[in-house]
Design a protein around this motif. Structure first.
Motif, PDB file in Angstrom:
ATOM      1  N   SER A   1       0.831  -1.212   0.000  1.00 42.63           N
ATOM      2  CA  SER A   1       0.000   0.000   0.000  1.00 42.63           C
ATOM      3  C   SER A   1       0.860   1.255   0.000  1.00 42.63           C
ATOM      4  O   SER A   1       0.570   2.225  -0.706  1.00 42.63           O
ATOM      5  CB  SER A   1      -0.913   0.001   1.234  1.00 42.63           C
ATOM      6  OG  SER A   1      -1.745  -1.138   1.237  1.00 42.63           O
TER       7      SER A   1
ATOM      8  N   TRP B   1       2.431   1.681  -3.418  1.00 43.52           N
ATOM      9  CA  TRP B   1       1.405   2.134  -4.378  1.00 43.52           C
ATOM     10  C   TRP B   1       1.162   3.629  -4.227  1.00 43.52           C
ATOM     11  O   TRP B   1       1.033   4.366  -5.220  1.00 43.52           O
ATOM     12  CB  TRP B   1       0.109   1.363  -4.144  1.00 43.52           C
ATOM     13  CG  TRP B   1      -1.048   1.907  -4.949  1.00 43.52           C
ATOM     14  CD1 TRP B   1      -1.382   1.598  -6.238  1.00 43.52           C
ATOM     15  CD2 TRP B   1      -2.008   2.878  -4.499  1.00 43.52           C
ATOM     16  NE1 TRP B   1      -2.477   2.323  -6.633  1.00 43.52           N
ATOM     17  CE2 TRP B   1      -2.888   3.124  -5.586  1.00 43.52           C
ATOM     18  CE3 TRP B   1      -2.197   3.565  -3.304  1.00 43.52           C
ATOM     19  CZ2 TRP B   1      -3.945   4.022  -5.502  1.00 43.52           C
ATOM     20  CZ3 TRP B   1      -3.250   4.467  -3.221  1.00 43.52           C
ATOM     21  CH2 TRP B   1      -4.110   4.687  -4.305  1.00 43.52           C
ATOM     22  N   LEU B   2       1.082   4.097  -2.973  1.00 41.20           N
ATOM     23  CA  LEU B   2       0.879   5.529  -2.723  1.00 41.20           C
ATOM     24  C   LEU B   2       2.004   6.355  -3.336  1.00 41.20           C
ATOM     25  O   LEU B   2       1.756   7.349  -4.022  1.00 41.20           O
ATOM     26  CB  LEU B   2       0.812   5.779  -1.216  1.00 41.20           C
ATOM     27  CG  LEU B   2       0.837   7.253  -0.775  1.00 41.20           C
ATOM     28  CD1 LEU B   2      -0.430   7.969  -1.230  1.00 41.20           C
ATOM     29  CD2 LEU B   2       0.999   7.340   0.745  1.00 41.20           C
TER      30      LEU B   2
ATOM     31  N   ASP C   1       4.082   5.491  -5.707  1.00 36.68           N
ATOM     32  CA  ASP C   1       4.032   5.354  -7.165  1.00 36.68           C
ATOM     33  C   ASP C   1       2.981   6.297  -7.753  1.00 36.68           C
ATOM     34  O   ASP C   1       3.212   6.953  -8.776  1.00 36.68           O
ATOM     35  CB  ASP C   1       3.715   3.899  -7.526  1.00 36.68           C
ATOM     36  CG  ASP C   1       3.784   3.641  -9.017  1.00 36.68           C
ATOM     37  OD1 ASP C   1       4.891   3.753  -9.588  1.00 36.68           O
ATOM     38  OD2 ASP C   1       2.743   3.343  -9.612  1.00 36.68           O
ATOM     39  N   THR C   2       1.842   6.383  -7.091  1.00 34.10           N
ATOM     40  CA  THR C   2       0.767   7.272  -7.535  1.00 34.10           C
ATOM     41  C   THR C   2       1.199   8.735  -7.467  1.00 34.10           C
ATOM     42  O   THR C   2       0.780   9.566  -8.280  1.00 34.10           O
ATOM     43  CB  THR C   2      -0.481   7.064  -6.664  1.00 34.10           C
ATOM     44  OG1 THR C   2      -0.875   5.690  -6.730  1.00 34.10           O
ATOM     45  CG2 THR C   2      -1.637   7.939  -7.131  1.00 34.10           C
ATOM     46  N   ALA C   3       2.064   9.053  -6.494  1.00 34.86           N
ATOM     47  CA  ALA C   3       2.522  10.430  -6.289  1.00 34.86           C
ATOM     48  C   ALA C   3       3.739  10.778  -7.151  1.00 34.86           C
ATOM     49  O   ALA C   3       4.328  11.842  -6.981  1.00 34.86           O
ATOM     50  CB  ALA C   3       2.845  10.645  -4.822  1.00 34.86           C
ATOM     51  N   GLY C   4       4.147   9.860  -8.037  1.00 42.16           N
ATOM     52  CA  GLY C   4       5.238  10.170  -8.961  1.00 42.16           C
ATOM     53  C   GLY C   4       6.609   9.671  -8.559  1.00 42.16           C
ATOM     54  O   GLY C   4       7.603   9.984  -9.226  1.00 42.16           O
TER      55      GLY C   4
ATOM     56  N   THR D   1       9.269   6.345  -7.757  1.00 44.62           N
ATOM     57  CA  THR D   1       9.481   4.941  -8.106  1.00 44.62           C
ATOM     58  C   THR D   1       9.766   4.182  -6.824  1.00 44.62           C
ATOM     59  O   THR D   1      10.724   4.497  -6.116  1.00 44.62           O
ATOM     60  CB  THR D   1      10.673   4.783  -9.077  1.00 44.62           C
ATOM     61  OG1 THR D   1      10.404   5.532 -10.268  1.00 44.62           O
ATOM     62  CG2 THR D   1      10.878   3.326  -9.424  1.00 44.62           C
TER      63      THR D   1
END
Length: 349
Positions: free
Chosen positions: A104, A107-108, A110-113, A115
């Protein structure tokens, strides 16, 4: 997309990337991958609440509670992670078993830009790798010597002269004797000590020899990993034999002026082994700040104990190096000459 890495891949990337440990503060404080930064998804109390919810109401209810607790923290997580690697914007993330917490969190990010890569199997997989690695055969040389011989300084000088060294006492924050914790930071947990040893064990060149100090199995409250200990017990020993007056001088320089109460307590701890009269004489000398007498009296016990341990080794594996002075630089040079001769003789066999 979040990438999942094996322990080997994860640690290889960790040489240049920050590791985020999202376990609770309690888990992190007990033991963690050396160098990892703690950014806990849940604090200790929240983790307990989620665990209780899981047991009482099942996974779905626990996940909902977790989301309620984590929701207000999401922006803070991203900001903290960005600060760790603002240029590359790449980080490594792990939790206990490589499950929901690290997945989780990654993923957060990754969603925020950013890696983010996770560790397959989490910290548990890392610990399995730690323990398995110690069984790998290495070429070990053991630096021996009675208390006060300056073995730690000799190890440091060996390292300065290009040798591979693992300073077990330095990693354990303890010098091994009853007085060993004096002047040292708090000891790590035994698990964290193993992690610290592993970090060095893995970095060293497997084709080259490694020097370690001759230790008891325990270094204070920390225990040398059994697989390494077994290798140490069968490895050649260079026994640096330094005169007692020289050793007393070194011990006085190391311990004089340190907290009087700690010295008294350390002396009392070895009363049964030292004997009542010697202990009382040592305490009286301490009261008069006669540190040389204290060292002289306590060395009677420590020398006997060390020589007993040395006698349990194969005598043909012990190389005595008599040194008239406390000179780590010269001692290290002579030890390297001996080690090179040892290596040459092995090749010729």
């Amino acid at each position: 997309m979040v990438q999942q890495l094996s322990v080997t891949e994860f640690l290889k990337k960790a040489r240049s990337l920050p590791i985020i440990d999202v376990r609770s503060p309690g888990e992190y404080d007990h033991a963690h991958i050396p160098g990892a930064i703690s950014i806990p998804l849940f604090d200790n109390e929240e983790r307990a609440l989620v665990g209780t919810k899981y047991k009482q109401a099942g996974k779905d209810a626990a996940v909902l509670l977790g989301l309620d607790l984590v929701g207000p923290k999401l922006v803070g997580f991203v900001k903290q992670a960005r600060k760790l690697n603002p240029r590359q914007k790449e980080v490594l993330v792990h939790c206990w078993r490589g499950g929901m917490r690290s997945g989780s969190f990654a993923w957060l990010l990754d969603t925020a830009g950013l890696t983010a890569s996770t560790l397959v199997g989490g910290y548990k997989a890392y610990r399995n790798a730690v323990l398995e690695s110690f069984s790998e055969p290495r070429t070990l040389l053991i630096l021996g010597g009675k208390t006060g011989s300056g073995k730690t300084d000799i190890l440091k000088e060996l390292a300065r002269q290009g040798e591979q060294v693992i300073d077990l006492e330095g990693l354990a924050h303890h010098k091994g004797s009853s007085y060993g914790a004096i002047g040292q930071p708090a000891q790590p947990t035994n698990e964290q000590f193993e992690n610290l040893v592993y970090a060095q064990w893995q970095q060293l060149d497997r084709k080259r020899r490694i020097w370690l100090e001759d230790e008891s199995r325990n270094v204070g409250a920390c225990f040398v990993p059994m697989a390494i200990w077994q290798q140490m017990r069968t490895a050649p020993v260079a026994f640096v034999d330094v005169p007692k007056p020289v050793r007393i001088c070194r011990l006085v320089n190391e311990y004089a002026g340190i907290d009087h109460g700690l010295l008294v307590a350390a002396t009392e701890r070895i009363r049964k082994r030292l004997g009542g009269k010697a202990t009382n004489d040592a305490l009286a000398a301490l009261a008069h700040q006669d540190y040389a007498t204290v060292a002289d009296l306590t060395l009677a016990y420590y020398d006997k104990a060390y020589l007993h341990g040395l006698s349990e080794r194969d005598s043909s594996s012990v190389y005595p190096l008599v040194m008239d002075e406390d000179n780590p630089v010269q001692t290290a040079r002579q030890l390297i000459e001996w080690a090179n001769t040892q290596a040459e003789s092995e090749v010729l066999r």
